[in-house]
Design a protein around this motif. Sequence first.
Motif, mmCIF file in Angstrom:
data_model
loop_
_atom_site.group_PDB
_atom_site.id
_atom_site.type_symbol
_atom_site.label_atom_id
_atom_site.label_comp_id
_atom_site.label_asym_id
_atom_site.label_seq_id
_atom_site.Cartn_x
_atom_site.Cartn_y
_atom_site.Cartn_z
ATOM 1 N N GLY A 237 0.813 -1.312 0.103
ATOM 2 C CA GLY A 237 -0.004 0.040 -0.115
ATOM 3 C C GLY A 237 0.852 1.197 -0.229
ATOM 4 O O GLY A 237 0.576 2.361 -0.614
ATOM 5 N N LEU A 238 2.027 1.099 0.660
ATOM 6 C CA LEU A 238 2.880 2.230 0.730
ATOM 7 C C LEU A 238 3.442 2.469 -0.570
ATOM 8 O O LEU A 238 3.445 3.730 -1.227
ATOM 9 N N LEU A 239 3.811 1.563 -1.273
ATOM 10 C CA LEU A 239 4.510 1.670 -2.765
ATOM 11 C C LEU A 239 3.276 2.378 -3.604
ATOM 12 O O LEU A 239 3.531 3.225 -4.428
ATOM 13 N N ALA A 240 2.011 1.863 -3.526
ATOM 14 C CA ALA A 240 0.897 2.392 -4.323
ATOM 15 C C ALA A 240 0.988 3.937 -4.070
ATOM 16 O O ALA A 240 0.644 4.702 -5.019
ATOM 17 N N ASN A 265 2.051 -2.178 -10.665
ATOM 18 C CA ASN A 265 0.885 -2.804 -11.262
ATOM 19 C C ASN A 265 0.112 -3.600 -10.163
ATOM 20 O O ASN A 265 -1.170 -3.745 -9.971
ATOM 21 N N SER A 266 0.981 -4.631 -9.623
ATOM 22 C CA SER A 266 0.346 -5.405 -8.752
ATOM 23 C C SER A 266 0.082 -4.723 -7.155
ATOM 24 O O SER A 266 -0.896 -5.157 -6.341
ATOM 25 N N CYS A 267 0.539 -3.671 -7.015
ATOM 26 C CA CYS A 267 0.165 -3.041 -5.764
ATOM 27 C C CYS A 267 -0.931 -1.902 -5.824
ATOM 28 O O CYS A 267 -1.512 -1.421 -4.593
ATOM 29 N N LYS A 268 -1.205 -1.520 -6.976
ATOM 30 C CA LYS A 268 -2.379 -0.574 -7.230
ATOM 31 C C LYS A 268 -3.566 -0.796 -6.713
ATOM 32 O O LYS A 268 -4.421 0.167 -6.180
#
Length: 918
Positions: A237-240, A265-268
Motif C-alpha cells: 500500500g505504501l508503494l502504491a 501494477n500489482s500494488c495498485k
Amino acid sequence: MPSNHHMPKNKSASTASVVSTTCPYCGVGCGIDVHIANDKQLTELKGSSDHPANFGRLCVKGSKLLETNSPSGRLLSPMIGAKKASWEDAIAQVATKFNQLIAKHGSDSVAFYVSGQLLTEDYYVANKLMKGYIGSANIDTNSRLCMSSAVAAYKRAFGADAVPCCYEDLEQAELLILVGSNAAWTHPVLFQRIERAKKLNPDMQVVTIDPRRTATSELADMHLAIKPGTDVVLFNGLLAYLDNHDAVNTDYITANTQGFEQVINSCKPWTLSQVAQQCDISELELHSFYRLFAKTDKVVTAYCMGVNQSTSGSDKANSIINSHLATGKIGREGCGPFSLTGQPNAMGGREVGGLANMLACHMDIENPEHRQTVQTYWQSPTIANKAGLKAVDLFDNINNGKVKAVWIMATNPMVSMPNRQKIAEALTKCELVVVSDCVAKNDTLDYAHIAFPASCWSEKDGTVTNSERRISRQRGLLPAAGKAKHDWQIICDVAKAMGFENGFDFNSANEIFAEYAGLTKADNQGSRGLDLSGLCNMTETQYNRLKPVQWPVNKQYPDGTKRLFTDGKFYTQSGKAQFVLTDFAAPEQLTNTDFPFVLNSGRVRDQWHTMTRTGKTSELSAHTNRPYLAIHAIDAQRLALKNDDLVSLSAAHFNNKQNRVLLPIVIDNNQRQGEVFAPIHWSASNASSANISALYTDANDKISGQPELKHAAVKLQKVSYQYSGQLFIRQQLKVELLREYFDYFVTCPVDNGHLVFFATEQEPAKIKRDLQQQLPLYDEWVNASGIDLNSSCAMRQGVMSLIMFISVNHNEVDPSWINSLLISENVTPEQLHGLLNIQPDVQFKQGKLVCSCFKVAENTIIDAIKGGCNSVDNLGKQLKCGTNCGSCKSELSQMVRLHQPKNLIIEEDQLITLEAVS
C-alpha cells in the motif's frame, strides 16, 4: 594460563591486564574490556569505549557476563550415554558411525545442525567438512529460525546477502521505522544510540509497527498496531501511495533497478481504505505514516523477527526493500532497509555457508562455477551439488529415518524449534545424536548418545560479524574449563578420524580465518560483496590485534566499508537491483471458533534464548522471574481471568498430554484484543510446562524455510489448583523431584539460593513431610499453619536454608525479602515471626524490580513520579535507575506516562499545565 590469542591493552608488574573482546549475546556485537588478574581471574568488565558498535555502552545482560561465567552447570568431559569418556573414544565412535552410515546410506544420511552462537572459524570448518568432504549440504543453523527470510529477500533484491546499512544510519535518519522489532529489549545498546540521536535531533521521527505496543514504542512518535501478518499489505500500500503521489524516484528506478512496472501494477489495488481494513488500523494513521515516508528524505526501515518469522517473511522483507528502491532511499547516509540480526554471529554463519542452501563465502550451491571455485580452493574430494535440508525439513527427515545421524552444535532445538513433539520423536528415533555444548543439561542433551564439552565465552577465540557487517574479535580470556575444547577443534578431530587429515590440519583460529579470507578472494573480481582479500595475509599477531572492520575489506576499501550500493551497482547479473513481486498471504495457522486467540512470542528484557547462561544469575531473573501470558483486559474479563491465574494453552495439532503449556496471566492492554503474548525462554529444564514451541506448527516460508513463530492459533482454559506457593531453598532441587510434588512449577535463581513458584493438589503436610525426608541435613524445622496459609522454615547448623509458603489464596511474597533472610547468618526471633506470618519489613514492599542495575522497584519509582519526578532523566537523578545500562529506560518512560499527575504533561523535562499549552 590464557592463550596468546588475545592481546592485552596494557600489562603491569602486578600481572593485571585488560583484554578487549566481544559480547556473546545479540547481533549488536558490543565490544567489552575485561580486566584479568594473574592471568586467571576475571575481575571487572565494562564496555569498550572505542568499539564502533557500542562506544562503551552495555545492556544489563552484557554487563553481567562475569556473574554468568561461573563453571557451575558446565559440561566438562565427553560423555557416551550417561558415562564420562575419553576424547579418543568419543571422537572415534562418532567418526566410525558417520562413516558406516555414509557407506551404507549415502552422504545425505547424516546432518549437522549448528548455531549463531558459534564463531566464524567454528562455522567454517563445520561447513567445509559437510559440503566439501562428506559431500552433502545437510548443514543448517538455528539462524534459519531468525534471519533466513532477511537473507532470501536481500539475495532476491540485491543478488547477495548484503546488508546495505551501518549503525550510524540509525542515528542520521530523519525517519526511523522499526517493524516487528522490540529493540529496547532485544537490541538495547542500538536502542540507546537511537534514543540519544532523537534527543539531539528532536525533529527526528520514530515510527514503530508491531501488533503489540512494546517498550520500544515509548520512543515512537507514531505506533501502528497492525493486525499480525499484514506487513506485505502495509508496504505494498505504501508503494502504491508513493506512486500515486509522485513520490517515487524515477531517475533512480531507471538507472539502477529492474521490474518496477510489474510490481507497481500489482500494488495498485491496495488503496488506503483497503489497506486500513486489512491491517485493522485507521485510515488517518495510515495516511499519516505514508505521507511521512513520502516527504522525508532520509529513511531507515529496520526490521527483525516480527517480519522474518512468518510464512511470508521473505515477501515482507522484499516489500520493505521495494519501498526503498522506489524512492532511492538506499546506499546513502541515513537511508536503507536494515535487517537487525538476532544472534551474535548469525551473520558470520551466513558468510561461511552455514545455511543448507548456500556454499561458503556467498557462493551459490546451484552454480557449477561456484562449486568448482570452492572445491578447487579446498582441494576437497567432493562438493555438495544441491541444497541440503533446511531446519524444519531436516527434523522431518530424521523423523522418517532418511537422516540417521545428526550432530547438534551450540543450540537447543527441543526448545527453539516449532512442534516440540515432533523434534522429540525425531531425536528419539535417530540412530546417533551428537551434541556439542558448554552446559551439562538442557532439553536437547537429554537425547544425546554422545556429548562433547565445548568452550564458552571467555574461552572461545575467533571472530564474529554483527548486524552491520562488522567483524570483531572474540578473544580467549581463560583456558578452556575441564576437558572442554573449542568447537573448531572438535570438528577437526572428527574430520581427521573420518579420514580427512589433509583438509583439517589447523592449529589455531588464525589459520582458519586466513583460509576463509582467501576463499572470499577466489575468482572474485568484484562479483561478490563479501571480499576479505585485504585480510588474507595477516600474521598471527595482526589477527590477534585485528580491530573491528566492516566488509568488504580489499584494495579499494582497505579500512572496510560503511555502506553498500553507494554507486547504485548491485550483485545481480545485470548489476541492477530487482523489484520483487510480493503477494499478501494470511498466516497458515488461523484462528477459529475452537482456537480463537493468536499467540505471539518473543524475548523478555534480561534473558537470552534458553537461559543456559543468563538464567544462572539472580540479577537477570529479578525483572521477569517466570514465564507468563499477556492478555488484553477485555479478553481476560470475558474469560473471567485475573492476574496470576493459570491458564492452559492448546493448539489444533497439539497433544496436551505430552507437552502441556501452563502459564500465569498478566493483564496487559498493550496487546490487541484477541491476541496473547508469551516469552520463549523457559523449557523443561526450569519449568513444568512453559515451553511454547509445542504450540507452533511446522508452517514455514516456502522461499526461506523460516518457521512461523509469531502466529499460532490457540485456545485458553483456566486451570485451578487447591494450593499454590513459593519455595526458597539454598540448594538446587532436581526438576524430576519437583515434578513429583508440584503440578505446575517454575524455578529461578535468587541470591544465595533458588526460588520455585508452584501450584499443586497435594496437601501441605505431605509436601513438608516428603521434603524433610529428602533433606535430612536440614536439622531444625519450624512450621506455622493458618486457615489459608502454611509456612515452613528449615535451618542447617543454625542458618536459614529453606523457606516455603503454601496458600489457598495464592498470595505471593517479595523475593528480595526472602533473599535478605537466606543471606543472613542470624535470623532474629522477630524476623522468624514475620516470616511465618508473611509480614515483611517495610523496605520489602516495593513491588516488581524495574532497574536491575541499582535494584530500584516499581513502588519506589511510582512514589517519585507522584512526588514530581516527571521524566526519565529526573528519575535517574533521584533514584539512579536508568543511568547505567539503560535497559529499563523505556519501562521508566511508560511509568512516567501512566503515573504522572493527570493535569500535567511532560515536555523537555519541564512541567507545563494543559492551560498553558492551549
